[in-house]
Design a protein around this motif. Structure first.
Motif, mmCIF file in Angstrom:
data_model
loop_
_atom_site.group_PDB
_atom_site.id
_atom_site.type_symbol
_atom_site.label_atom_id
_atom_site.label_comp_id
_atom_site.label_asym_id
_atom_site.label_seq_id
_atom_site.Cartn_x
_atom_site.Cartn_y
_atom_site.Cartn_z
ATOM 1 N N UNK A 231 2.672 -15.272 -45.846
ATOM 2 C CA UNK A 231 4.055 -15.325 -45.359
ATOM 3 C C UNK A 231 4.508 -16.773 -45.452
ATOM 4 N N UNK A 232 5.495 -17.045 -46.293
ATOM 5 C CA UNK A 232 5.967 -18.405 -46.473
ATOM 6 C C UNK A 232 6.876 -18.863 -45.353
ATOM 7 N N UNK A 233 7.246 -20.143 -45.347
ATOM 8 C CA UNK A 233 8.058 -20.702 -44.257
ATOM 9 C C UNK A 233 9.441 -20.071 -44.138
ATOM 10 N N UNK A 234 10.060 -19.714 -45.258
ATOM 11 C CA UNK A 234 11.378 -19.080 -45.193
ATOM 12 C C UNK A 234 11.286 -17.721 -44.520
ATOM 13 N N UNK A 235 10.267 -16.951 -44.907
ATOM 14 C CA UNK A 235 10.077 -15.635 -44.299
ATOM 15 C C UNK A 235 9.727 -15.754 -42.821
ATOM 16 N N UNK A 236 8.928 -16.736 -42.461
ATOM 17 C CA UNK A 236 8.581 -16.916 -41.051
ATOM 18 C C UNK A 236 9.831 -17.189 -40.222
ATOM 19 N N UNK A 237 10.718 -18.021 -40.741
ATOM 20 C CA UNK A 237 11.951 -18.338 -40.011
ATOM 21 C C UNK A 237 12.778 -17.082 -39.765
ATOM 22 N N UNK A 238 12.815 -16.191 -40.750
ATOM 23 C CA UNK A 238 13.548 -14.931 -40.581
ATOM 24 C C UNK A 238 12.821 -13.981 -39.643
ATOM 25 N N UNK A 239 11.497 -13.914 -39.741
ATOM 26 C CA UNK A 239 10.729 -12.958 -38.947
ATOM 27 C C UNK A 239 10.816 -13.214 -37.447
ATOM 28 N N UNK A 240 10.799 -14.483 -37.038
ATOM 29 C CA UNK A 240 10.841 -14.755 -35.607
ATOM 30 C C UNK A 240 12.171 -14.342 -34.996
ATOM 31 N N UNK A 241 13.163 -14.073 -35.844
ATOM 32 C CA UNK A 241 14.429 -13.566 -35.345
ATOM 33 C C UNK A 241 14.316 -12.206 -34.684
ATOM 34 N N UNK A 242 13.185 -11.533 -34.843
ATOM 35 C CA UNK A 242 12.946 -10.281 -34.112
ATOM 36 C C UNK A 242 12.991 -10.507 -32.611
ATOM 37 N N UNK A 243 12.817 -11.750 -32.188
ATOM 38 C CA UNK A 243 12.951 -12.069 -30.762
ATOM 39 C C UNK A 243 14.386 -11.894 -30.285
ATOM 40 N N UNK A 244 15.284 -11.583 -31.197
ATOM 41 C CA UNK A 244 16.648 -11.214 -30.827
ATOM 42 C C UNK A 244 16.671 -10.059 -29.834
ATOM 43 N N UNK A 245 15.678 -9.161 -29.938
ATOM 44 C CA UNK A 245 15.663 -7.996 -29.044
ATOM 45 C C UNK A 245 14.416 -7.968 -28.152
ATOM 46 N N UNK A 246 13.736 -9.094 -28.015
ATOM 47 C CA UNK A 246 12.491 -9.081 -27.246
ATOM 48 C C UNK A 246 12.692 -9.482 -25.791
ATOM 49 N N UNK A 247 11.757 -9.020 -24.978
ATOM 50 C CA UNK A 247 11.630 -9.457 -23.592
ATOM 51 C C UNK A 247 10.162 -9.773 -23.355
ATOM 52 N N UNK A 248 9.900 -10.729 -22.483
ATOM 53 C CA UNK A 248 8.517 -11.088 -22.219
ATOM 54 C C UNK A 248 8.118 -10.632 -20.818
#
Length: 352
Positions: A231-248
């Motif tokens: 997973x390259x850096x560009x993809x990682x930046x997009x993937x962490x956007x899943x935290x848009x709907x996350x709760x901890x």
């Protein structure tokens, strides 16, 4: 293959392709490397023996969209369709993932997305190169009880539900976890209908431990960890956007239930803006992970991170492509898969 070779003659081996007005992504069409990493599994050879294999490679090389181009759906009663079971499963998942009161995606949906990440993320190219080519998107999180690992705390209910549903539906657990993650994403208002592929092999042993990211990691540690998963850096930046709907609920138990952005039931880019503005103070109802903050401040990623604040459509396309790649981590028989995107619900393109 002839057309592909003509393209290679006409273009240089190394191409800088501007992808939807963000930082350039390096694509080497001779090796198949995108953003510094190879194509996954049996696509890495660039010998495509099936149309599905060619299609997935084209998605990952940014030649075609990672989102469904049609509004087709599969009738759950259509026994002639190879994805009929998934159309039936989709009905069950919609009931699980959608809040009837608001139309937003709920805690079960966000857990399913997290489960998809956590099952697929347990693969390492370094370990695979020395004979430990297991883990990844293989269902081991359920099949080998990995919910007991500390990093999977809070996933017990959704993983057990998905595992049982897979068994009663006669489908694989590995596919169920990734299909459910894709379903949960499109259940969220504004979420993409990602192209979704079925045919993973089931785990035969537990995945290697210690391969998932920490919420306290610095940016370079995260980049190295994901690069090892191809997973390259560009993809990682997009993937962490899943935290848009996350709760901890377990990172900071004194603030359990706090979200990582201000609209946790909607698949939008508020996460990127909220992370930039975060000062880690209490009282806002938003808890920013230190790892997310570190990525937002990391120089080489800042332009893209900041750009997502105002480019919803770009982000959902980038995320879709990146998640397809992640959902194939450790999968070595990609060319034998089938596409079941039309079993997913249609996207909710405006909200409220």
């Amino acid at each position: 293959m002839k057309a592909r070779f003509i393209v290679l003659i006409l273009l240089s081996c190394f191409i800088k392709q501007v992808y939807a007005d963000v930082e350039s992504i390096t694509i080497n069409y001779q090796t198949g490397y995108v953003d510094g990493v190879p194509l996954p599994g049996d696509l890495a050879s660039l010998i495509f023996t099936t149309e599905i294999g060619r299609t997935i490679a084209q998605i990952l090389e940014l030649n075609i969209s990672a989102q469904a181009s049609s509004v087709n759906t599969i009738a759950p009663e259509d026994t002639t369709h190879p994805c009929q079971k998934w159309a039936q499963i989709s009905i069950v998942l919609t009931a699980l993932f959608k809040s009837n009161n608001t139309g937003e995606c709920n805690d079960y949906a966000r857990s399913a997305i997290r489960a998809g990440f956590h099952d697929a993320g347990t693969w390492s190219s370094t370990l695979a190169a020395v004979g430990q080519d297991y883990g990844g998107a293989d269902g081991s999180i359920y099949l080998f009880g990995e919910m007991n690992r500390p990093e999977n705390s809070g996933l017990e209910a959704v993983v057990n539900t998905l595992g049982r549903l897979a068994k009663t539906s006669g489908v694989g657990v590995a596919d169920m976890i990734q299909f459910a993650a894709a379903h949960a994403v499109v259940t969220c208002p504004l979420g993409p209908r990602m192209r979704t592929f079925i045919g993973r092999k089931e785990a035969t042993q537990a995945a290697p431990d210690g391969l998932l990211p920490s919420a306290t990691s610095d940016a370079e540690t995260l980049l190295r960890l994901f690069f090892d998963k191809n997973i390259g850096p560009t993809d990682l930046t997009a993937l962490v956007g899943a935290h848009s709907v996350s709760k901890q609920f377990s990172f900071n138990t004194t603030r359990a239930g706090e979200s990582q952005d201000s609209t946790p039931g909607v698949w939008d880019t508020k996460f990127y803006e909220d992370t930039i503005r975060s000062d880690f103070s209490t009282g806002s109802g938003i808890l920013t992970f230190p790892s997310d903050k570190a990525l937002s401040l990391y120089g080489p990623l800042q332009a893209e991170w900041n750009g997502y604040v105002v480019r919803q459509e770009d982000w959902i396309e980038h995320f879709s492509r990146a998640y397809i790649r992640l959902s194939l981590a450790g999968v070595n028989q990609i060319q034998g898969m089938i596409e079941c995107t039309d079993a997913l619900p249609l996207p909710v393109i405006s909200f409220p």
